[in-house]
Design a protein around this motif. Structure first.
Motif, short mmCIF file in Angstrom:
data_model
loop_
_atom_site.label_atom_id
_atom_site.label_comp_id
_atom_site.label_asym_id
_atom_site.label_seq_id
_atom_site.Cartn_x
_atom_site.Cartn_y
_atom_site.Cartn_z
N PHE A 18 43.54 31.89 36.44
CA PHE A 18 43.46 33.22 35.83
C PHE A 18 42.21 33.95 36.29
O PHE A 18 42.26 35.14 36.63
N SER B 276 42.64 35.08 39.86
CA SER B 276 43.66 36.12 39.95
C SER B 276 43.12 37.45 39.45
O SER B 276 43.40 38.51 40.04
N THR C 32 42.69 40.83 41.60
CA THR C 32 43.33 42.08 41.16
C THR C 32 42.34 43.23 41.19
O THR C 32 42.66 44.34 41.66
N LEU D 72 54.55 33.96 31.81
CA LEU D 72 54.43 34.56 33.14
C LEU D 72 54.23 36.07 33.05
O LEU D 72 53.37 36.64 33.72
N PHE E 130 50.83 36.86 31.57
CA PHE E 130 49.78 36.56 32.55
C PHE E 130 49.62 37.73 33.52
O PHE E 130 48.53 38.29 33.68
N PHE E 131 50.71 38.11 34.17
CA PHE E 131 50.61 39.15 35.20
C PHE E 131 50.42 40.54 34.60
O PHE E 131 49.72 41.37 35.18
N PHE E 132 51.00 40.79 33.43
CA PHE E 132 50.81 42.09 32.80
C PHE E 132 49.37 42.27 32.34
O PHE E 132 48.82 43.37 32.40
N THR E 133 48.72 41.18 31.92
CA THR E 133 47.30 41.24 31.56
C THR E 133 46.45 41.56 32.79
O THR E 133 45.51 42.37 32.71
N LEU E 134 46.77 40.94 33.92
CA LEU E 134 46.03 41.23 35.16
C LEU E 134 46.15 42.70 35.54
O LEU E 134 45.15 43.36 35.87
N ILE E 135 47.36 43.23 35.46
CA ILE E 135 47.59 44.63 35.85
C ILE E 135 46.93 45.57 34.85
O ILE E 135 46.33 46.58 35.23
#
Length: 522
Positions: free
Chosen positions: A248, A251, A255, A314, A317-322
């Motif tokens: 995390f 990543s 990002t 999943l 995880f990715f929505f938090t990064l964005i």
């Protein structure tokens, strides 16, 4: 050196008492503001839920929804452009203010962080209120310092007190607020910091309890004690969570690096992308929107198939990064806990199905995974263990929490990632260098001598001190010592030095390097 600085050195015991009472004032004001912040967020999230409930994805209302999200992106861009310090979590910014690398206009940051956090999180971005609450509390601390005309050394105590009050009010966790302020923000267990943060956290928590009651942040009733023979599974959980936490961190930093390369795209468009994704998820997977308090509670109240849990973790995880990568106000504190809870639930279902472990302990693995994931990402194992203990309302699992947090900490180190707030702090410093005040003013800095440090057990005259500083006081317990050449320094001493404030940051780092354990030195 001013007469006020002399007064602090001579009347150190009175100074500790003064910052204690100032901490109470800061805690009360911070508690009131953060209660208002939480209330407005709850109303914003209720409004969001009602909009998605009433709207149809294929109706004309979707046009108004898209236009509304575009307007929110425009407003958030104006807020971040007007005051860059309100972007992101706020915790790295507070670290920068405490080290002297960043300058903060407390009232402006408070107002814009308050409004920006409500808009961003209320619109559905996967961000938490806890980081903004820490920064809001820190601005209150700085505001009290400026209004009362306090010195720089005292202002650091008050900012730290406000930050601890912010976390305490956000999570109903006063002890965690104290530990976080010392372990993560100051990395210093000074008695004066301890007294002021305890006062601020307890008074902020008192205000929060007046409005929200004494219930814990998460609803996990009657969690059984995990048997010792289950600790092998606990170690396995710590290893997996630790590696995921390191992933995390990497990543998130990648990002942010990718976002920096989008120089030709207007920032409003960049912010609009996660908002439009939130609009889509509002119809197909609303569970991942916002911070995620309700999602964690639902894991205790409902059964979800493993396939759905994998989908949730999943997407979260990715929505938090964005969401965080867009640079809008909002933290990763709560999303980290949500991802950990989901991972713990998946792990529990797997060991139940594969190794026929009793499902009676499913909630244990959920809360242990939250502590482990927080530790792996933030690298603050004590805070993580205490935080989850307070948030679940049970102190019976502290040994298991510390065990899984320690394993996760060691596992995350295998990926050689920095603690996330330290990495974000370093990134801010690389991008922004605030001009220092050229006025020639001396300020007082403090550090604690650790056992096994370079200067422990040495006489003052045999130590190579940093240039442009003057050692003026040593505090050993309640004893005040004027340092002479033959004065020996011992572990546990608090040493004070006068420095030019334009060079205070670099000198303070040199002091910390001399006073820290040799094993921790680079």
């Amino acid at each position: 050196m001013t007469s006020k600085t002399f007064d602090h050195l001579i009347h150190w015991r009175d100074f500790k008492l003064k910052v204690f009472f100032e901490g109470i004032i800061i805690g009360l004001f911070s508690g009131l503001i953060i209660v208002a912040f939480r209330y407005c967020l709850e109303r914003a999230e209720s409004l969001r839920e009602s909009i998605y409930y009433s709207a149809n994805m294929y109706s004309v209302k979707i046009i108004f929804l898209i236009l509304g999200l575009g307007l929110i992106a425009f407003i958030l861009n104006l807020i971040v452009k007007n005051e860059p310090l309100v972007s992101g979590s706020g915790i790295p910014q507070v670290k920068g203010v405490l080290t002297g690398h960043l300058k903060m206009k407390w009232l402006k940051v408070l107002l814009l962080k308050f409004v920006g956090g409500i808009i961003a999180i209320g619109a559905g971005l996967s961000l938490g209120r806890e980081g903004p609450s820490v920064q809001i509390g820190a601005t209150v601390g700085q505001g009290v310092s400026r209004i009362l005309g306090r010195l720089k050394i005292e202002e650091k105590f008050l900012i730290t007190s406000g930050a601890s009050a912010g976390l305490a009010a956000a999570f109903n966790a006063p002890l965690s607020g104290v530990i976080f302020a010392m372990e993560e923000l100051n990395k210093n267990f000074s008695p004066a910091i301890l007294m002021s943060t305890v006062a601020a956290s307890l008074s902020a928590d008192f205000i929060t309890k007046l409005f929200y009651g004494s219930s814990s942040a998460f609803d996990f009733p009657e969690i059984p004690i995990l048997p010792v023979n289950y600790y092998l599974y606990l170690i396995g959980l710590g290893l997996i969570i630790g590696l995921f936490g390191g992933l995390f961190n990497r990543s998130l930093m990648k990002t942010l690096e990718y976002k920096d390369k989008l120089v030709g795209i207007p920032n409003t468009i960049i912010i609009a992308i996660p908002l439009l994704i939130a609009g889509l998820l509002g119809f197909i997977l609303p569970e991942v929107l916002g911070g995620g308090n309700q999602l964690i509670d639902s894991l205790n109240q409902n059964y979800f198939p493993i396939s759905f849990l994998v989908l949730l973790v999943l997407v979260k995880f990715f929505f938090t990064l964005i969401s965080y990568g867009s640079g809008v106000p909002g933290g990763i504190f709560l999303p980290i806990l949500v991802i950990g809870a989901l991972t713990g639930n998946i792990y529990n279902d797997l060991i139940v199905n594969l190794f026929h472990v009793s499902s009676h302990y499913s909630n244990n693995f959920i809360i242990f995974a939250m502590a482990a994931y927080f530790t792996a990402v933030v690298k603050a194992p004590i805070t993580g263990s205490i935080l989850i203990t307070e948030m679940t309302g049970s102190f019976s699992h502290l040994w298991a929490l510390i065990t899984v947090s320690t394993v996760a900490y060691l596992a995350s180190d295998l990926l050689k990632t920095k603690p996330i707030y330290e990495a974000l702090y370093d990134r801010i410093l690389m991008k922004k260098h605030s001009p220092m005040d050229e006025k020639d003013t001396m300020i007082l800095i403090e550090t604690v001598v650790c056992l096994g440090s370079e200067i422990s057990g040495k006489s003052v005259k045999f130590i190579i001190w940093p240039k442009h500083c003057l050692l003026v006081n040593i505090k050993r317990g309640d004893q005040e010592i004027i340092p002479l050449g033959d004065t020996k320094i011992y572990a546990g001493d608090h040493i004070f030095a006068l420095v030019d404030k334009n060079q205070a940051t670099d000198i303070e780092q040199s002091f910390c390097s001399l006073a820290m354990e040799l094993s921790n030195m680079p």
